[in-house]
Design a protein around this motif. Structure first.
Motif, PDB file in Angstrom:
ATOM      1  N   ILE A  63       6.011   3.464   4.905  1.00 37.36           N
ATOM      2  CA  ILE A  63       5.066   3.452   3.787  1.00 37.36           C
ATOM      3  C   ILE A  63       5.477   4.541   2.802  1.00 37.36           C
ATOM      4  O   ILE A  63       5.746   5.673   3.205  1.00 37.36           O
ATOM      5  CB  ILE A  63       3.630   3.722   4.281  1.00 37.36           C
ATOM      6  CG1 ILE A  63       3.171   2.620   5.239  1.00 37.36           C
ATOM      7  CG2 ILE A  63       2.656   3.840   3.104  1.00 37.36           C
ATOM      8  CD1 ILE A  63       1.857   2.921   5.946  1.00 37.36           C
ATOM      9  N   VAL A  99      -5.530   7.650  -0.840  1.00 35.60           N
ATOM     10  CA  VAL A  99      -5.364   8.985  -1.405  1.00 35.60           C
ATOM     11  C   VAL A  99      -5.966   9.992  -0.435  1.00 35.60           C
ATOM     12  O   VAL A  99      -7.107   9.826   0.015  1.00 35.60           O
ATOM     13  CB  VAL A  99      -6.031   9.105  -2.789  1.00 35.60           C
ATOM     14  CG1 VAL A  99      -5.937  10.531  -3.316  1.00 35.60           C
ATOM     15  CG2 VAL A  99      -5.401   8.122  -3.772  1.00 35.60           C
ATOM     16  N   ASP A 114      -4.356   1.394  -2.392  1.00 36.45           N
ATOM     17  CA  ASP A 114      -3.633   2.612  -2.009  1.00 36.45           C
ATOM     18  C   ASP A 114      -4.595   3.596  -1.356  1.00 36.45           C
ATOM     19  O   ASP A 114      -5.808   3.558  -1.587  1.00 36.45           O
ATOM     20  CB  ASP A 114      -2.997   3.279  -3.234  1.00 36.45           C
ATOM     21  CG  ASP A 114      -1.785   2.534  -3.767  1.00 36.45           C
ATOM     22  OD1 ASP A 114      -1.350   1.536  -3.154  1.00 36.45           O
ATOM     23  OD2 ASP A 114      -1.266   2.971  -4.823  1.00 36.45           O
ATOM     24  N   LEU A 143      -2.012   5.229  -9.064  1.00 35.55           N
ATOM     25  CA  LEU A 143      -2.428   4.469  -7.886  1.00 35.55           C
ATOM     26  C   LEU A 143      -2.821   3.049  -8.238  1.00 35.55           C
ATOM     27  O   LEU A 143      -3.222   2.754  -9.359  1.00 35.55           O
ATOM     28  CB  LEU A 143      -3.531   5.202  -7.126  1.00 35.55           C
ATOM     29  CG  LEU A 143      -4.987   5.028  -7.517  1.00 35.55           C
ATOM     30  CD1 LEU A 143      -5.626   3.883  -6.755  1.00 35.55           C
ATOM     31  CD2 LEU A 143      -5.729   6.293  -7.184  1.00 35.55           C
ATOM     32  N   GLU A 144      -2.672   2.187  -7.253  1.00 33.51           N
ATOM     33  CA  GLU A 144      -3.056   0.786  -7.394  1.00 33.51           C
ATOM     34  C   GLU A 144      -4.148   0.487  -6.383  1.00 33.51           C
ATOM     35  O   GLU A 144      -4.281   1.184  -5.373  1.00 33.51           O
ATOM     36  CB  GLU A 144      -1.838  -0.111  -7.142  1.00 33.51           C
ATOM     37  CG  GLU A 144      -0.718   0.115  -8.134  1.00 33.51           C
ATOM     38  CD  GLU A 144       0.556  -0.637  -7.767  1.00 33.51           C
ATOM     39  OE1 GLU A 144       0.623  -1.261  -6.686  1.00 33.51           O
ATOM     40  OE2 GLU A 144       1.503  -0.589  -8.572  1.00 33.51           O
ATOM     41  N   GLY A 181      -9.113   2.027  -4.759  1.00 32.70           N
ATOM     42  CA  GLY A 181      -8.342   2.673  -3.706  1.00 32.70           C
ATOM     43  C   GLY A 181      -9.246   3.209  -2.611  1.00 32.70           C
ATOM     44  O   GLY A 181     -10.470   3.058  -2.653  1.00 32.70           O
ATOM     45  N   MET A 214       0.830  -1.181   0.000  1.00 33.67           N
ATOM     46  CA  MET A 214       0.000   0.000   0.000  1.00 33.67           C
ATOM     47  C   MET A 214       0.875   1.246   0.000  1.00 33.67           C
ATOM     48  O   MET A 214       1.867   1.312   0.698  1.00 33.67           O
ATOM     49  CB  MET A 214      -0.894   0.029   1.231  1.00 33.67           C
ATOM     50  CG  MET A 214      -1.817   1.216   1.192  1.00 33.67           C
ATOM     51  SD  MET A 214      -2.368   1.974   2.729  1.00 33.67           S
ATOM     52  CE  MET A 214      -1.020   1.975   3.786  1.00 33.67           C
ATOM     53  N   LYS A 215       0.455   2.213  -0.795  1.00 33.41           N
ATOM     54  CA  LYS A 215       1.124   3.511  -0.837  1.00 33.41           C
ATOM     55  C   LYS A 215       0.106   4.591  -0.481  1.00 33.41           C
ATOM     56  O   LYS A 215      -1.089   4.370  -0.573  1.00 33.41           O
ATOM     57  CB  LYS A 215       1.692   3.770  -2.231  1.00 33.41           C
ATOM     58  CG  LYS A 215       2.798   2.809  -2.646  1.00 33.41           C
ATOM     59  CD  LYS A 215       3.326   3.099  -4.021  1.00 33.41           C
ATOM     60  CE  LYS A 215       2.610   2.499  -5.167  1.00 33.41           C
ATOM     61  NZ  LYS A 215       2.186   1.150  -5.192  1.00 33.41           N
ATOM     62  N   ILE A 216       0.632   5.752  -0.067  1.00 35.37           N
ATOM     63  CA  ILE A 216      -0.223   6.898   0.218  1.00 35.37           C
ATOM     64  C   ILE A 216       0.095   7.990  -0.794  1.00 35.37           C
ATOM     65  O   ILE A 216       1.256   8.290  -1.052  1.00 35.37           O
ATOM     66  CB  ILE A 216       0.004   7.420   1.652  1.00 35.37           C
ATOM     67  CG1 ILE A 216      -0.323   6.336   2.687  1.00 35.37           C
ATOM     68  CG2 ILE A 216      -0.844   8.669   1.902  1.00 35.37           C
ATOM     69  CD1 ILE A 216       0.005   6.734   4.124  1.00 35.37           C
ATOM     70  N   TRP A 217      -0.958   8.579  -1.352  1.00 34.07           N
ATOM     71  CA  TRP A 217      -0.852   9.661  -2.320  1.00 34.07           C
ATOM     72  C   TRP A 217      -1.518  10.889  -1.723  1.00 34.07           C
ATOM     73  O   TRP A 217      -2.597  10.779  -1.137  1.00 34.07           O
ATOM     74  CB  TRP A 217      -1.560   9.295  -3.618  1.00 34.07           C
ATOM     75  CG  TRP A 217      -1.020   8.047  -4.246  1.00 34.07           C
ATOM     76  CD1 TRP A 217      -1.413   6.758  -3.989  1.00 34.07           C
ATOM     77  CD2 TRP A 217       0.035   7.952  -5.187  1.00 34.07           C
ATOM     78  NE1 TRP A 217      -0.668   5.882  -4.736  1.00 34.07           N
ATOM     79  CE2 TRP A 217       0.233   6.594  -5.484  1.00 34.07           C
ATOM     80  CE3 TRP A 217       0.834   8.904  -5.826  1.00 34.07           C
ATOM     81  CZ2 TRP A 217       1.186   6.147  -6.381  1.00 34.07           C
ATOM     82  CZ3 TRP A 217       1.792   8.463  -6.730  1.00 34.07           C
ATOM     83  CH2 TRP A 217       1.967   7.103  -7.000  1.00 34.07           C
ATOM     84  N   THR A 271       3.647   9.821  -1.548  1.00 34.06           N
ATOM     85  CA  THR A 271       3.941  10.658  -2.710  1.00 34.06           C
ATOM     86  C   THR A 271       3.007  11.852  -2.733  1.00 34.06           C
ATOM     87  O   THR A 271       1.786  11.696  -2.688  1.00 34.06           O
ATOM     88  CB  THR A 271       3.788   9.860  -4.018  1.00 34.06           C
ATOM     89  OG1 THR A 271       4.616   8.695  -3.961  1.00 34.06           O
ATOM     90  CG2 THR A 271       4.178  10.705  -5.220  1.00 34.06           C
TER      91      THR A 271
END
Length: 148
Positions: free
Chosen positions: A27, A71, A69, A65-66, A87, A1-4, A30
């Protein structure tokens, strides 16, 4: 997991909270904006500057984004696109957008837009408060405990 982060309009206090969370939990975070943005030097934090123009940053977030993720945005159409792509979308005031509430929020946004376009004063959002910051921090902690 990423954070945008939809960084153009995100309050500074929320960005700082997210910087600490990214570091603490490892984590990737971006920030995406159409102007130069500052952020701490970290292997977990990066920024993307896109061309200026309506929704250019939003489109870049959705493109990258995937599913799964997170946002951070107050932009309701962006939140709808994030949810459609699998997401999660969290408002800087601590409200989660969901498949259950996004249509209602889009309808209300569009209605208020129509009123403004016809000359009706609708006012803007209330000033960002410490209560908003705390609500965001609580939601972020709960989300990261479940998904991070």
């Amino acid at each position: 997991m990423k954070i945008w982060i939809d960084a153009d309009a995100c309050p500074k206090q929320i960005k700082e909270l997210l910087f600490r969370a990214a570091e603490r939990r490892g984590i990737l975070l971006t920030l995406v904006a159409n102007k130069a943005i500052s952020f701490p030097s970290s292997s977990w934090i990066r920024g993307i500057q896109v061309a200026s123009g309506p929704d250019v940053a939003d489109q870049e977030i959705v493109r990258l984004l995937e599913a799964g993720d997170l946002v951070i945005t107050a932009d309701i159409p962006l939140a709808a696109d994030v949810i459609e792509k699998g997401g999660f979308a969290l408002d800087p005031r601590g409200d989660f957008f969901s498949a259950e509430n996004i249509r209602e929020r889009l309808s209300m946004r569009n209605f208020l837009d129509e009123l403004r376009n016809s000359g009706v004063e609708t006012g803007g959002p209330a000033s960002f408060s410490s209560k908003d910051k705390q609500a965001f921090a609580n939601q972020l902690d709960r989300f990261l405990a479940r998904n991070g």
